[in-house]
Design an enzyme around this catalytic site. Structure first.
Site, PDB file in Angstrom:
ATOM      1  CG  ASP A  32     -20.166 -39.617 -41.676  1.00 10.82           C
ATOM      2  OD1 ASP A  32     -20.863 -38.651 -41.341  1.00 10.82           O
ATOM      3  OD2 ASP A  32     -20.473 -40.380 -42.624  1.00 10.82           O
ATOM      4  CE  LYS A  33     -23.025 -47.774 -43.870  1.00  8.23           C
ATOM      5  NZ  LYS A  33     -24.380 -48.303 -43.611  1.00  8.23           N
ATOM      6  CB  ALA A  82     -29.611 -40.230 -38.346  1.00  9.21           C
ATOM      7  CB  THR A 133     -36.223 -34.837 -35.861  1.00  5.49           C
ATOM      8  OG1 THR A 133     -37.315 -34.219 -36.507  1.00  5.49           O
ATOM      9  CG2 THR A 133     -36.581 -36.307 -35.688  1.00  5.49           C
ATOM     10  CG  ASP A 134     -39.771 -30.619 -35.323  1.00  2.00           C
ATOM     11  OD1 ASP A 134     -39.331 -31.389 -36.203  1.00  2.00           O
ATOM     12  OD2 ASP A 134     -40.251 -29.499 -35.587  1.00  2.00           O
ATOM     13  CD  GLU A 135     -39.591 -34.837 -39.703  1.00  2.00           C
ATOM     14  OE1 GLU A 135     -40.065 -35.881 -40.175  1.00  2.00           O
ATOM     15  OE2 GLU A 135     -38.809 -34.101 -40.325  1.00  2.00           O
ATOM     16  CE1 TYR A 158     -34.747 -38.865 -39.594  1.00  2.00           C
ATOM     17  CE2 TYR A 158     -36.642 -37.386 -39.583  1.00  2.00           C
ATOM     18  CZ  TYR A 158     -35.310 -37.634 -39.282  1.00  2.00           C
ATOM     19  OH  TYR A 158     -34.554 -36.668 -38.662  1.00  2.00           O
ATOM     20  CE  LYS A 162     -32.962 -38.756 -35.136  1.00  3.18           C
ATOM     21  NZ  LYS A 162     -31.475 -38.830 -35.067  1.00  3.18           N
TER      22      LYS A 162
HETATM   23  P1  NAD Z   1     -27.467 -36.053 -43.146  1.00  2.00           P
HETATM   24  O1  NAD Z   1     -28.266 -37.115 -43.834  1.00  2.00           O
HETATM   25  O2  NAD Z   1     -27.062 -34.856 -43.924  1.00  2.00           O
HETATM   26  O3  NAD Z   1     -26.139 -36.693 -42.561  1.00  2.00           O
HETATM   27  C1  NAD Z   1     -26.116 -37.904 -41.847  1.00  2.00           C
HETATM   28  C2  NAD Z   1     -24.662 -38.348 -41.708  1.00  2.00           C
HETATM   29  O4  NAD Z   1     -24.663 -39.579 -40.953  1.00  2.00           O
HETATM   30  C3  NAD Z   1     -23.983 -38.637 -43.052  1.00  2.00           C
HETATM   31  O5  NAD Z   1     -22.705 -38.036 -43.087  1.00  2.00           O
HETATM   32  C4  NAD Z   1     -23.870 -40.165 -43.065  1.00  2.00           C
HETATM   33  O6  NAD Z   1     -22.732 -40.644 -43.773  1.00  2.00           O
HETATM   34  C5  NAD Z   1     -23.775 -40.474 -41.581  1.00  2.00           C
HETATM   35  N1  NAD Z   1     -24.219 -41.854 -41.292  1.00  2.00           N
HETATM   36  C6  NAD Z   1     -25.362 -42.455 -41.705  1.00  2.00           C
HETATM   37  N2  NAD Z   1     -25.400 -43.726 -41.272  1.00  2.00           N
HETATM   38  C7  NAD Z   1     -24.275 -43.927 -40.548  1.00  2.00           C
HETATM   39  C8  NAD Z   1     -23.748 -45.030 -39.825  1.00  2.00           C
HETATM   40  N3  NAD Z   1     -24.400 -46.211 -39.777  1.00  2.00           N
HETATM   41  N4  NAD Z   1     -22.562 -44.889 -39.188  1.00  2.00           N
HETATM   42  C9  NAD Z   1     -21.886 -43.701 -39.238  1.00  2.00           C
HETATM   43  N5  NAD Z   1     -22.326 -42.636 -39.921  1.00  2.00           N
HETATM   44  C10 NAD Z   1     -23.499 -42.738 -40.562  1.00  2.00           C
HETATM   45  O7  NAD Z   1     -28.326 -35.647 -41.867  1.00  2.00           O
HETATM   46  P2  NAD Z   1     -28.512 -34.225 -41.189  1.00  2.00           P
HETATM   47  O8  NAD Z   1     -29.603 -33.500 -41.862  1.00  2.00           O
HETATM   48  O9  NAD Z   1     -27.191 -33.588 -41.016  1.00  2.00           O
HETATM   49  O10 NAD Z   1     -29.064 -34.671 -39.750  1.00  2.00           O
HETATM   50  C11 NAD Z   1     -28.168 -34.987 -38.704  1.00  2.00           C
HETATM   51  C12 NAD Z   1     -28.959 -35.403 -37.475  1.00  2.00           C
HETATM   52  O11 NAD Z   1     -29.837 -34.352 -37.075  1.00  2.00           O
HETATM   53  C13 NAD Z   1     -29.837 -36.632 -37.698  1.00  2.00           C
HETATM   54  O12 NAD Z   1     -29.765 -37.444 -36.548  1.00  2.00           O
HETATM   55  C14 NAD Z   1     -31.230 -36.055 -37.885  1.00  2.00           C
HETATM   56  O13 NAD Z   1     -32.204 -36.962 -37.456  1.00  2.00           O
HETATM   57  C15 NAD Z   1     -31.175 -34.834 -37.000  1.00  2.00           C
HETATM   58  N6  NAD Z   1     -32.040 -33.721 -37.398  1.00  2.00           N
HETATM   59  C16 NAD Z   1     -32.030 -33.256 -38.686  1.00  2.00           C
HETATM   60  C17 NAD Z   1     -32.841 -32.185 -39.029  1.00  2.00           C
HETATM   61  C18 NAD Z   1     -32.822 -31.607 -40.426  1.00  2.00           C
HETATM   62  O14 NAD Z   1     -33.630 -30.729 -40.735  1.00  2.00           O
HETATM   63  N7  NAD Z   1     -31.918 -32.015 -41.304  1.00  2.00           N
HETATM   64  C19 NAD Z   1     -33.668 -31.588 -38.072  1.00  2.00           C
HETATM   65  C20 NAD Z   1     -33.652 -32.087 -36.767  1.00  2.00           C
HETATM   66  C21 NAD Z   1     -32.833 -33.151 -36.443  1.00  2.00           C
END
Ligand code: NAD
Length: 356
Positions: A32-33, A82, A133-135, A158, A162
C-alpha cells in the site's frame, strides 16, 4: 496461500487482510502506498502476527513491485489499491487515471512476468483477483438489475477508470493467459470507512449535531453491502471462482439515499439521544446534486449464490446499527482524521476545471 493484497491499508483491503490473516491463516503481504485514505491502525489486530507483513510501495513503481513478487513469491494477488471516491475523481481525475489504470497495468505486467516464470505445477494454482465496482455498469432506471453480462457504461471519472482497469485485466487473461477473476461489488459500509463516504459522514455529522447534506432530492438509490460480507465474498471468489469469470457481489439491500440518512439519524438518536435533539426534518439539508449522479445501482447476486454458495450475513438494519455503534465507540479512530485529513467539507461540485 501466500497472498499479496494491494490497498490493504484502505477500508475494504484492511477487512480483507484481517480476514485472511486471522481467520483463513494465509500468509499476507499488504502492499500500500498509504494515501490520505489509508490507515495502518485498521491493522493493529494483525500487525504483530507472523503471517502478516506490510510494504509501503506504489503499484505504479514496476521495479519495486517486481522485487516484492520475487521475494514474497505469492500464490495469489488480490488487487484493491485504487483511488476510490467519486467526488474526488470529479475534482482531480489525474490520480484516478494514474493509480486505477496505469497502476493496474503495471501490476498486470509484473504478475504476467512472474506467472510465466512459475513452474508448471504452480501455475494452475495462481490467481490474479481484480476487485472492482458495480459503478462500471453505469446507471439503472427504476427497474432492472446489473448482471455479469450488463454492458459497461461508466459515467464518472472514477467508474471510467475502474472500467478501464477491468478491461485491462480481462485482456491480460485472453491475450496472455494470466489466470484472473474479476468481481464487481455494490456500495460497501462498515467500521473504519473514511468519513468522506456517505454513511460515516452522516454518522459523524449527526453525532456533532451538524447538518446532514443530501445531494439533490436524495432519491438516488444504492445497494448496500457490509464490508465483512464483501471480504468473505472476495475470499470465496479467490478460492472457488473459475478463471476468466466475473462475479457480481451485492446484498440485495436497495435503499434511497434519503432513507439511508434517515435511518442513520434515527439510529444515532436512539444510541446517544443527548447528541441529537432535533427532528430529522431540521437536521437534513438538500444541497446541489453531484454532477453526472447515477440514478440507481442494484446487483443481481444470483451467480455468487448459485455457483459459489455465498450469501451475506448482515441485513442492512443489523449492519447499519453495528456500524453506527462502532463509530460511537471509536471516537479515537475518527477524531484525528477529522482534525488532520478531512473536515467534512463538500467535494466534487465541478465548479472549476482541474489542470493537474
Ligand atoms: P480506500 O480508498 O479506502 O482504500 C484504497 C487503498 O489503496 C488505500 O489504502 C490507499 O493508500 C491505497 N492506494 C491508493 N493508490 C495506491 C497506489 N498507487 N499504490 C498502492 N496503494 C495505493 O478504498 P476502498 O473503499 O477500500 O476500495 C477498495 C477497492 O474496492 C477499490 O479498488 C474500489 O474501487 C473497490 N470497491 C469499493 C467499493 C466501496 O463501496 N468502497 C465498492 C466496490 C468496489
Amino acid at each position: 496461500m501466500r497472498v499479496i493484497v494491494t490497498g490493504g491499508a484502505g477500508f475494504i483491503g484492511s477487512a480483507v487482510c484481517r480476514l485472511l490473516v486471522r481467520d483463513k491463516k494465509c500468509e499476507v503481504l499488504n502492499l500500500d502506498k498509504l494515501t490520505y485514505a489509508a490507515d495502518l491502525r485498521t491493522l493493529d489486530s494483525v500487525a504483530g502476527l507472523p503471517n502478516y507483513r506490510f510494504c509501503k510501495e506504489d503499484i505504479c513503481d514496476k521495479q519495486a513491485v517486481t522485487k516484492i513478487f520475487e521475494e514474497f513469491k505469492p500464490t495469489a494477488v488480490m488487487h484493491l489499491a485504487a483511488e476510490s471516491h467519486v467526488d474526488r475523481s470529479i475534482d482531480g481525475p489525474a490520480a484516478f487515471v494514474e493509480t486505477n489504470i496505469v497502476g493496474t497495468f503495471t501490476l498486470l505486467e509484473v504478475a504476467r512476468a512472474y506467472f510465466d516464470a512459475l513452474p508448471e505445477a504452480e501455475k494452475s494454482a495462481f490467481r490474479f483477483h481484480h476487485i472492482s465496482t458495480d459503478e462500471v455498469y453505469g446507471s439503472l432506471g427504476d427497474d432492472g438489475l446489473f448482471t455479469e453480462e450488463t454492458a459497461y457504461a461508466p459515467s464518472s471519472p472514477y467508474s471510467a477508470s475502474k472500467a478501464s482497469s477491468d478491461h485491462l485485466v480481462s485482456a491480460w487473461h485472453h491475450t496472455y493467459g494470466l489466470p484472473v477473476v474479476i468481481s464487481n461489488c455494490s456500495n460497501n459500509y462498515g467500521p473504519y470507512q473514511f468519513p468522506e463516504k456517505l454513511i460515516p459522514l452522516m454518522i459523524l455529522n449527526a453525532l456533532h449535531g451538524k447538518k446532514l447534506p443530501v445531494y439533490g432530492k436524495g432519491l438516488n438509490t444504492r445497494d448496500w453491502l457490509h464490508v465483512e460480507d464483501h471480504a468473505e465474498a472476495l475470499f470465496t471468489i479467490l478460492t472457488k471462482g473459475k478463471v476468466g469469470q466475473k462475479y457480481n457481489v451485492g446484498g440485495c439491500n436497495e435503499v434511497k439515499n434519503i432513507d439511508v440518512v434517515r435511518a442513520i439519524f434515527e439510529t444515532v438518536k436512539a444510541l446517544v439521544p443527548e447528541h441529537v435533539a432535533r427532528s430529522f426534518e431540521d437536521a437534513v439539508s438538500y444541497v446541489s446534486d453531484r454532477p453526472g449522479h447515477d440514478w440507481r445501482y442494484a446487483i443481481d447476486p444470483s451467480k455468487m449464490q448459485k455457483e459459489l454458495d455465498w450469501t451475506p450475513k448482515y441485513s442492512f438494519d443489523t449492519g447499519l446499527r453495528q456500524t453506527v455503534q462502532w463509530y460511537v465507540d471509536n471516537r479515537s479512530w475518527w477524531e484525528p482524521i477529522l482534525n488532520n485529513k478531512y473536515n467534512g467539507d463538500r467535494l466534487g461540485e465541478a465548479v472549476s476545471v482541474s489542470n493537474d
